[in-house]
Design a protein around this motif. Structure first.
Motif, short mmCIF file in Angstrom:
data_model
loop_
_atom_site.label_atom_id
_atom_site.label_comp_id
_atom_site.label_asym_id
_atom_site.label_seq_id
_atom_site.Cartn_x
_atom_site.Cartn_y
_atom_site.Cartn_z
N ARG A 129 0.82 -1.21 0.00
CA ARG A 129 0.00 0.00 0.00
C ARG A 129 0.85 1.26 0.00
N ALA A 130 2.04 1.18 0.59
CA ALA A 130 2.94 2.32 0.63
C ALA A 130 4.37 1.80 0.73
N ILE A 131 5.32 2.61 0.26
CA ILE A 131 6.73 2.22 0.30
C ILE A 131 7.57 3.37 0.83
N GLY A 132 8.70 3.01 1.40
CA GLY A 132 9.58 4.03 1.96
C GLY A 132 10.94 3.46 2.28
N VAL A 133 11.63 4.12 3.20
CA VAL A 133 13.01 3.76 3.52
C VAL A 133 13.24 3.87 5.02
N ALA A 134 14.35 3.32 5.46
CA ALA A 134 14.79 3.44 6.85
C ALA A 134 16.28 3.71 6.86
N ASN A 135 16.71 4.53 7.77
CA ASN A 135 18.14 4.84 7.93
C ASN A 135 18.75 5.54 6.72
N PHE A 136 17.90 6.19 5.94
CA PHE A 136 18.39 7.02 4.85
C PHE A 136 18.55 8.43 5.38
N LEU A 137 19.80 8.86 5.51
CA LEU A 137 20.05 10.24 5.92
C LEU A 137 20.22 11.10 4.66
N GLU A 138 20.67 12.32 4.79
CA GLU A 138 20.53 13.28 3.69
C GLU A 138 21.11 12.79 2.37
N SER A 140 21.88 9.74 1.10
CA SER A 140 21.20 8.61 0.46
C SER A 140 19.76 8.96 0.12
N TYR A 141 19.10 9.77 0.96
CA TYR A 141 17.72 10.17 0.68
C TYR A 141 17.66 11.02 -0.60
N ARG A 142 18.54 12.00 -0.70
CA ARG A 142 18.56 12.85 -1.90
C ARG A 142 18.91 12.03 -3.15
N SER A 143 19.83 11.08 -2.99
CA SER A 143 20.20 10.24 -4.12
C SER A 143 19.01 9.43 -4.62
N LEU A 144 18.24 8.86 -3.70
CA LEU A 144 17.08 8.07 -4.09
C LEU A 144 16.05 8.93 -4.81
N LEU A 145 15.86 10.14 -4.34
CA LEU A 145 14.87 11.03 -4.97
C LEU A 145 15.19 11.29 -6.44
N GLU A 146 16.46 11.18 -6.83
CA GLU A 146 16.85 11.47 -8.20
C GLU A 146 16.25 10.47 -9.18
N THR A 147 15.98 9.24 -8.73
CA THR A 147 15.47 8.20 -9.63
C THR A 147 14.08 7.69 -9.26
N ALA A 148 13.61 8.02 -8.07
CA ALA A 148 12.34 7.47 -7.60
C ALA A 148 11.16 8.00 -8.40
N ARG A 149 10.26 7.11 -8.78
CA ARG A 149 9.01 7.51 -9.39
C ARG A 149 7.98 7.86 -8.32
N ILE A 150 8.13 7.22 -7.16
CA ILE A 150 7.25 7.44 -6.02
C ILE A 150 8.10 8.00 -4.89
N VAL A 151 7.78 9.18 -4.42
CA VAL A 151 8.52 9.75 -3.28
C VAL A 151 8.29 8.87 -2.06
N PRO A 152 9.34 8.49 -1.34
CA PRO A 152 9.16 7.64 -0.16
C PRO A 152 8.11 8.21 0.79
N ALA A 153 7.19 7.35 1.20
CA ALA A 153 6.12 7.79 2.10
C ALA A 153 6.64 8.02 3.51
N VAL A 154 7.66 7.24 3.90
CA VAL A 154 8.19 7.26 5.27
C VAL A 154 9.70 7.10 5.23
N ASP A 155 10.39 7.77 6.14
CA ASP A 155 11.79 7.48 6.41
C ASP A 155 11.90 7.23 7.91
N GLN A 156 12.24 5.99 8.26
CA GLN A 156 12.34 5.60 9.67
C GLN A 156 13.80 5.71 10.09
#
Length: 266
Positions: A129-138, A140-156
């Motif tokens: 139903r939703a996807i996201g990440v954990a332990n992604f700090l600035e 890795s989070y910014r890097s993922l955003l460069e290719t993600a079609r869906i913005v992570p719903a959650v970062d734990q």
């Protein structure tokens, strides 16, 4: 407990959940059933915890409709797209469920861009139903955003009074990602349960250090998943909705921030 946050795809997620990190699989089913019995409706597990099966058994045994329980698990050890596809099905099988409410990449290792792409496809297929990440700090989070079609719903991420993640909180909010705390009680590190600031504030409300620390995060809109194997502590960790910290109290707790991990992992 009808107290939820709306994720960036409109899925509703409880703001207080129950975590099962480091709970042995032999007692996980009992603990989860206890948590559900006192009102928790969000459960957080992970492949590497080794207790997904027990969580699934507890959900089924509870008699509570599956759609009323928000289940999160986290991928571990994936390298790329193909093994992620298999890994997602492995978790569904272990949990005995047809879908997950939230799936997270446990940490930014492997080709996490491809891992996330497989999660996006599983989301499109209705398995997640939703996807996201954990332990992604600035970085890795910014890097993922460069290719993600869906913005992570959650970062734990590790978040508690001694590591408040102020910069990450702002960054996540700017992109519509919910900030979720793991170890909101700092696992008792740095004298958390004896901290005089938390104790003094708690005495004003008849609350424990744990409740004050949880309320501090909750009041900032951070999702929390405290863990306990004891029924009374489970109840206590939920009992934070009948008081509100003042601006002065929030400021005093903000001053406790050491801006570093208590565990040295990320």
């Amino acid at each position: 407990m009808e107290n939820t946050v709306r994720l960036n795809n409109s899925v509703e997620m409880p703001r207080i959940g129950y975590g099962v990190y480091q709970i042995p699989s032999s007692i996980t089913e009992r603990c989860v059933r206890d948590a559900l019995s006192v009102g928790y409706r969000s459960l957080d597990t992970a492949q590497c915890y080794g207790n997904e099966h027990a969580v699934g058994k507890a959900v089924k045994a509870s008699g509570i409709p599956r759609e009323e329980i928000f289940v999160t698990t986290k991928l571990w050890g994936g390298r790329g797209y193909k093994d992620t596809v298999v890994s997602i099905d492995d978790s569904l099988t272990a949990l005995g469920m047809d879908y997950l409410d939230l799936l997270l990449i446990h940490e930014p290792t492997g080709d996490f861009h491809e891992i996330y792409r497989a999660m996006e496809d599983a989301h499109k297929a209705g398995k997640l139903r939703a996807i996201g990440v954990a332990n992604f700090l600035e970085k890795s989070y910014r890097s993922l955003l460069e290719t993600a079609r869906i913005v992570p719903a959650v970062d734990q991420i590790e978040t508690h009074v001694f590591r408040q993640q102020k910069a990450m909180k702002t960054l996540l909010a700017d992109h519509g990602t919910i900030h979720e705390s793991w170890s909101p009680l700092a696992c008792g590190q740095n004298g958390f349960f004896r901290n005089p600031v938390l104790k003094e504030i708690g005495n004003r409300y008849g609350k424990s250090n744990a409740q004050v620390g949880l309320r501090f995060l909750y009041q900032q809109g951070i999702v929390i998943i405290p863990k306990s194997t004891h029924l009374e502590r489970m109840k206590e960790n939920m009992d934070i909705l009948d008081f509100e910290l003042t601006q002065e109290e929030m400021a005093r707790i903000k001053a406790l921030d050491l801006d570093r991990s208590m565990f040295g992992w990320w």
